[in-house]
Design a protein around this motif. Structure first.
Motif, PDB file in Angstrom:
ATOM      1  N   GLY A 134       0.817  -1.212   0.000  1.00 48.76           N
ATOM      2  CA  GLY A 134       0.000   0.000   0.000  1.00 48.76           C
ATOM      3  C   GLY A 134       0.849   1.258   0.000  1.00 48.76           C
ATOM      4  O   GLY A 134       0.544   2.234  -0.702  1.00 48.76           O
ATOM      5  N   VAL A 135       1.922   1.228   0.763  1.00 54.50           N
ATOM      6  CA  VAL A 135       2.807   2.394   0.866  1.00 54.50           C
ATOM      7  C   VAL A 135       3.419   2.704  -0.498  1.00 54.50           C
ATOM      8  O   VAL A 135       3.419   3.861  -0.963  1.00 54.50           O
ATOM      9  N   ILE A 136       3.924   1.658  -1.166  1.00 55.10           N
ATOM     10  CA  ILE A 136       4.566   1.871  -2.468  1.00 55.10           C
ATOM     11  C   ILE A 136       3.529   2.309  -3.508  1.00 55.10           C
ATOM     12  O   ILE A 136       3.777   3.214  -4.312  1.00 55.10           O
ATOM     13  N   ALA A 137       2.329   1.692  -3.447  1.00 54.43           N
ATOM     14  CA  ALA A 137       1.279   2.062  -4.401  1.00 54.43           C
ATOM     15  C   ALA A 137       0.885   3.533  -4.264  1.00 54.43           C
ATOM     16  O   ALA A 137       0.533   4.188  -5.245  1.00 54.43           O
ATOM     17  N   ALA A 138       0.989   4.051  -3.040  1.00 56.48           N
ATOM     18  CA  ALA A 138       0.568   5.440  -2.784  1.00 56.48           C
ATOM     19  C   ALA A 138       1.457   6.465  -3.490  1.00 56.48           C
ATOM     20  O   ALA A 138       1.062   7.620  -3.644  1.00 56.48           O
ATOM     21  N   VAL A 139       2.651   6.080  -3.928  1.00 56.08           N
ATOM     22  CA  VAL A 139       3.565   7.044  -4.564  1.00 56.08           C
ATOM     23  C   VAL A 139       4.115   6.560  -5.900  1.00 56.08           C
ATOM     24  O   VAL A 139       5.055   7.168  -6.446  1.00 56.08           O
ATOM     25  N   THR A 140       3.539   5.487  -6.432  1.00 58.07           N
ATOM     26  CA  THR A 140       4.070   4.892  -7.673  1.00 58.07           C
ATOM     27  C   THR A 140       4.265   5.936  -8.783  1.00 58.07           C
ATOM     28  O   THR A 140       5.277   5.917  -9.485  1.00 58.07           O
ATOM     29  N   ASN A 141       3.292   6.852  -8.913  1.00 57.68           N
ATOM     30  CA  ASN A 141       3.386   7.825 -10.009  1.00 57.68           C
ATOM     31  C   ASN A 141       3.895   9.191  -9.563  1.00 57.68           C
ATOM     32  O   ASN A 141       3.817  10.162 -10.316  1.00 57.68           O
ATOM     33  N   HIS A 142       4.421   9.252  -8.336  1.00 53.18           N
ATOM     34  CA  HIS A 142       4.918  10.550  -7.847  1.00 53.18           C
ATOM     35  C   HIS A 142       6.220  10.901  -8.560  1.00 53.18           C
ATOM     36  O   HIS A 142       7.065  10.041  -8.773  1.00 53.18           O
ATOM     37  N   LYS A 143       6.363  12.192  -8.920  1.00 48.33           N
ATOM     38  CA  LYS A 143       7.558  12.594  -9.672  1.00 48.33           C
ATOM     39  C   LYS A 143       8.841  12.339  -8.894  1.00 48.33           C
ATOM     40  O   LYS A 143       9.910  12.134  -9.483  1.00 48.33           O
ATOM     41  N   ASN A 144       8.752  12.339  -7.545  1.00 50.75           N
ATOM     42  CA  ASN A 144       9.943  12.085  -6.733  1.00 50.75           C
ATOM     43  C   ASN A 144       9.989  10.660  -6.155  1.00 50.75           C
ATOM     44  O   ASN A 144      10.702  10.410  -5.191  1.00 50.75           O
ATOM     45  N   ARG A 145       9.222   9.735  -6.755  1.00 55.09           N
ATOM     46  CA  ARG A 145       9.177   8.354  -6.259  1.00 55.09           C
ATOM     47  C   ARG A 145      10.564   7.783  -6.007  1.00 55.09           C
ATOM     48  O   ARG A 145      10.798   7.080  -5.017  1.00 55.09           O
ATOM     49  N   SER A 146      11.505   8.115  -6.895  1.00 56.02           N
ATOM     50  CA  SER A 146      12.816   7.458  -6.836  1.00 56.02           C
ATOM     51  C   SER A 146      13.666   7.938  -5.641  1.00 56.02           C
ATOM     52  O   SER A 146      14.685   7.339  -5.326  1.00 56.02           O
ATOM     53  N   ARG A 147      13.224   9.007  -4.977  1.00 51.61           N
ATOM     54  CA  ARG A 147      13.942   9.446  -3.761  1.00 51.61           C
ATOM     55  C   ARG A 147      13.512   8.627  -2.548  1.00 51.61           C
ATOM     56  O   ARG A 147      14.082   8.758  -1.469  1.00 51.61           O
ATOM     57  N   PHE A 148      12.463   7.806  -2.714  1.00 49.34           N
ATOM     58  CA  PHE A 148      11.901   7.028  -1.604  1.00 49.34           C
ATOM     59  C   PHE A 148      12.423   5.589  -1.631  1.00 49.34           C
ATOM     60  O   PHE A 148      12.418   4.929  -2.676  1.00 49.34           O
ATOM     61  N   VAL A 149      12.872   5.115  -0.470  1.00 48.22           N
ATOM     62  CA  VAL A 149      13.311   3.726  -0.320  1.00 48.22           C
ATOM     63  C   VAL A 149      12.386   3.066   0.711  1.00 48.22           C
ATOM     64  O   VAL A 149      12.269   3.546   1.842  1.00 48.22           O
ATOM     65  N   ALA A 150      11.726   1.982   0.285  1.00 46.61           N
ATOM     66  CA  ALA A 150      10.756   1.293   1.161  1.00 46.61           C
ATOM     67  C   ALA A 150      11.493   0.237   1.980  1.00 46.61           C
ATOM     68  O   ALA A 150      12.085  -0.680   1.407  1.00 46.61           O
ATOM     69  N   THR A 151      11.460   0.370   3.296  1.00 50.06           N
ATOM     70  CA  THR A 151      12.218  -0.572   4.133  1.00 50.06           C
ATOM     71  C   THR A 151      11.374  -1.087   5.297  1.00 50.06           C
ATOM     72  O   THR A 151      10.379  -0.466   5.683  1.00 50.06           O
ATOM     73  N   HIS A 152      11.796  -2.203   5.834  1.00 52.48           N
ATOM     74  CA  HIS A 152      11.134  -2.755   7.012  1.00 52.48           C
ATOM     75  C   HIS A 152      12.180  -3.437   7.897  1.00 52.48           C
ATOM     76  O   HIS A 152      12.518  -4.597   7.691  1.00 52.48           O
ATOM     77  N   PRO A 153      12.688  -2.703   8.885  1.00 48.97           N
ATOM     78  CA  PRO A 153      13.618  -3.339   9.827  1.00 48.97           C
ATOM     79  C   PRO A 153      12.831  -4.266  10.756  1.00 48.97           C
ATOM     80  O   PRO A 153      11.834  -3.863  11.345  1.00 48.97           O
ATOM     81  N   MET A 154      13.272  -5.533  10.840  1.00 48.07           N
ATOM     82  CA  MET A 154      12.508  -6.558  11.568  1.00 48.07           C
ATOM     83  C   MET A 154      12.859  -6.522  13.051  1.00 48.07           C
ATOM     84  O   MET A 154      13.502  -7.422  13.587  1.00 48.07           O
ATOM     85  N   TRP A 155      12.427  -5.461  13.697  1.00 47.29           N
ATOM     86  CA  TRP A 155      12.631  -5.346  15.140  1.00 47.29           C
ATOM     87  C   TRP A 155      11.435  -4.621  15.727  1.00 47.29           C
ATOM     88  O   TRP A 155      10.846  -3.757  15.078  1.00 47.29           O
ATOM     89  N   GLY A 156      11.086  -4.963  16.943  1.00 54.51           N
ATOM     90  CA  GLY A 156      10.003  -4.276  17.638  1.00 54.51           C
ATOM     91  C   GLY A 156       9.863  -4.908  19.000  1.00 54.51           C
ATOM     92  O   GLY A 156      10.498  -5.929  19.292  1.00 54.51           O
ATOM     93  N   THR A 157       9.071  -4.287  19.843  1.00 52.65           N
ATOM     94  CA  THR A 157       8.728  -4.909  21.123  1.00 52.65           C
ATOM     95  C   THR A 157       7.227  -4.726  21.289  1.00 52.65           C
ATOM     96  O   THR A 157       6.573  -4.099  20.445  1.00 52.65           O
ATOM     97  N   THR A 190      16.807  -6.356   7.865  1.00 49.14           N
ATOM     98  CA  THR A 190      15.971  -5.307   7.277  1.00 49.14           C
ATOM     99  C   THR A 190      15.615  -5.730   5.863  1.00 49.14           C
ATOM    100  O   THR A 190      16.478  -6.201   5.119  1.00 49.14           O
ATOM    101  N   VAL A 191      14.342  -5.568   5.512  1.00 50.25           N
ATOM    102  CA  VAL A 191      13.926  -5.843   4.139  1.00 50.25           C
ATOM    103  C   VAL A 191      13.874  -4.518   3.384  1.00 50.25           C
ATOM    104  O   VAL A 191      13.341  -3.526   3.885  1.00 50.25           O
ATOM    105  N   ILE A 192      14.436  -4.522   2.180  1.00 53.05           N
ATOM    106  CA  ILE A 192      14.278  -3.380   1.284  1.00 53.05           C
ATOM    107  C   ILE A 192      13.423  -3.869   0.116  1.00 53.05           C
ATOM    108  O   ILE A 192      13.708  -4.899  -0.490  1.00 53.05           O
ATOM    109  N   CYS A 193      12.323  -3.128  -0.134  1.00 49.51           N
ATOM    110  CA  CYS A 193      11.372  -3.580  -1.152  1.00 49.51           C
ATOM    111  C   CYS A 193      11.472  -2.763  -2.430  1.00 49.51           C
ATOM    112  O   CYS A 193      11.662  -1.546  -2.375  1.00 49.51           O
ATOM    113  N   ASN A 194      11.277  -3.427  -3.556  1.00 52.72           N
ATOM    114  CA  ASN A 194      11.232  -2.777  -4.876  1.00 52.72           C
ATOM    115  C   ASN A 194      12.409  -1.817  -5.052  1.00 52.72           C
ATOM    116  O   ASN A 194      12.248  -0.669  -5.472  1.00 52.72           O
ATOM    117  N   ARG A 195      13.604  -2.312  -4.749  1.00 55.39           N
ATOM    118  CA  ARG A 195      14.813  -1.487  -4.790  1.00 55.39           C
ATOM    119  C   ARG A 195      15.004  -0.793  -6.131  1.00 55.39           C
ATOM    120  O   ARG A 195      15.495   0.346  -6.204  1.00 55.39           O
TER     121      ARG A 195
END
Lengths: 279, 279
Positions: free
Chosen positions: A97-120, A138-143
């Motif tokens: 959903g996060v990536i879909a929200a900016v797919t066509n944004h002119k600055n999309r390529s400045r965004f890196v989608a990540t998920h560090p697998m840590w939490g409490t 950490t997962v990096i998506c659609n690099r």
């Protein structure tokens, strides 16, 4: 470098500490809609200052969104609107959903989608911890959708925090986390409710709570708003896994009902294969 | 005093260590049907010698049954047959069946039914640990059916190990452990099977396994034979709790299916009440 962190709770606050502890950020600016959290983040030394979103972005080289996923989806387009050459990353639990929200944004390529697998199971700035991400993944998506130089900055940052990197497309990521994280939360919440229901009749029930119970129910202390958000965003995958999990539980139920103890033992012997994974 | 421990696995072995570490047993005799376990128990110093059941009983002041519950039910009558003034206790996970097996035995009052609330997911003599029972609870069931002096010996022993005592009738005990221990094991086993099922298609799935997953699935490493035994003995209570747990999971499922996120958040807010119990 100056880093802006939007949302200074458990994850944002811990990341702020990690960036400072590892000399990766000279200054950390917090953006926080909850005034009490903003105040506490300053008092706890998580951030050096609190600014408005636009002020913060223009003073930073890196902007991190550490707010719940639905809020990331709302905020990310306008964050990217304000970006010139900054790198923007999120740390949210779901990615499609996060990536879909900016797919066509002119600055999309400045965004890196990540998920560090840590939490409490705790939340808010007070839950922030030093050394939080060390030795986790950490997962990096659609690099490939991000600028190489933006990805390199983010990769370097996570490596300096002691994390190892995995690459995945957003769709696969969301399926995997449903299995490996989201369902664990649902079973814990449901298990807590099961026992709390019984407690209404039997008030001594918790006197017996053992380490095994504490371990399986720990995640039931997690923040309901955060997890409503996660489950909403990953609804279809979570429902698939939840259905599979209920059908696995039904096998235990059927074997007990039919007193088929050979099958019951077989189910548990199969579950023991998890030893390969969990040392 | 000389203590006989029948079954020198995780619980029996740890109890042997605790009795020695705390100066409660001058000598520990092991009775063990598995020759390899007997050998390892000697090598690891869990027991001083291995003897046959009748030899061991006649040389001891205290006899502890630390074998699976169905084996306790089989062995206990003949252990009591050989008793003169020894105290006999068990440490099994369920209590109704065990007590029923000796209700009319002439030496019933030499037997004290106990359940120390400690364990790990590992089994066998190599899993035995020092300081295992410290600060945990022990349940003593149907105390009034045992000789006062036998109960006093057992109470004193557990207190010296640093445990606190709870008293319950066997029926209530078995209901409570179904809620507080047995269901946690079933959910862990079933969760492991859920994810292992998915792994057949997606071999990268475990790369993401986080601390939350490890914590909820830890008990899935437990010994299948031991737990088949426990579930068989506590079948009706376990089925009751399992049905309740499945119905709690269905509430999560229904709220997601209907996209009723208010209700979903309510379910989790209720689960958060577990914070009262688990610090």
């Amino acid at each position: 470098m100056t880093v802006t962190i939007i949302g200074v709770g458990l994850i944002g606050g811990s990341l702020a500490l990690a960036l400072k502890d590892n000399g990766l950020a000279g200054k950390v600016i917090g953006v926080e809609s909850n005034n009490h959290h903003a105040q506490r983040a300053l008092e706890l030394g998580l951030v050096d200052e609190i600014k408005t979103l636009t002020e913060a972005i223009s003073s930073s080289q890196l902007v991190v969104l550490a707010i719940p996923v639905t809020q990331v989806m709302q905020a990310l387009p306008s964050v990217l609107d304000h970006v010139t050459n900054q790198v923007v990353m999120d740390v949210g639990s779901t990615k499609e959903g996060v990536i879909a929200a900016v797919t066509n944004h002119k600055n999309r390529s400045r965004f890196v989608a990540t998920h560090p697998m840590w939490g409490t199971e705790y939340s808010g700035p007070e839950a922030a911890q030093h050394q939080a991400f060390r030795e986790k993944a950490t997962v990096i998506c659609n690099r490939e959708e991000s600028d190489g130089e933006a990805v390199a900055l983010v990769e370097n940052l996570y490596r300096q925090l002691g994390m190892h990197l995995l690459y995945m497309n957003a769709k696969d990521h969301d399926v995997h986390v449903a299995y490996i994280s989201h369902i664990s939360h649902i079973t814990s919440f449901a298990l807590a409710n099961t026992v709390l229901e019984k407690e209404k009749e039997e008030d001594a029930i918790f006197e017996l709570a053992s380490a095994g119970f504490a371990s399986t129910v720990r995640l039931a202390k997690s923040n309901p708003a955060t997890w409503t958000d996660v489950f909403r965003e990953n609804r279809e995958n979570v429902l698939d896994v939840l259905n599979e999990h209920i059908s696995q539980l039904r096998k235990f139920k059927a074997s007990l009902e039919k007193e088929n103890y050979e099958y019951l033992e077989e189910l548990m012997t199969n579950a023991n294969k998890i030893k390969r994974i969990l040392k």
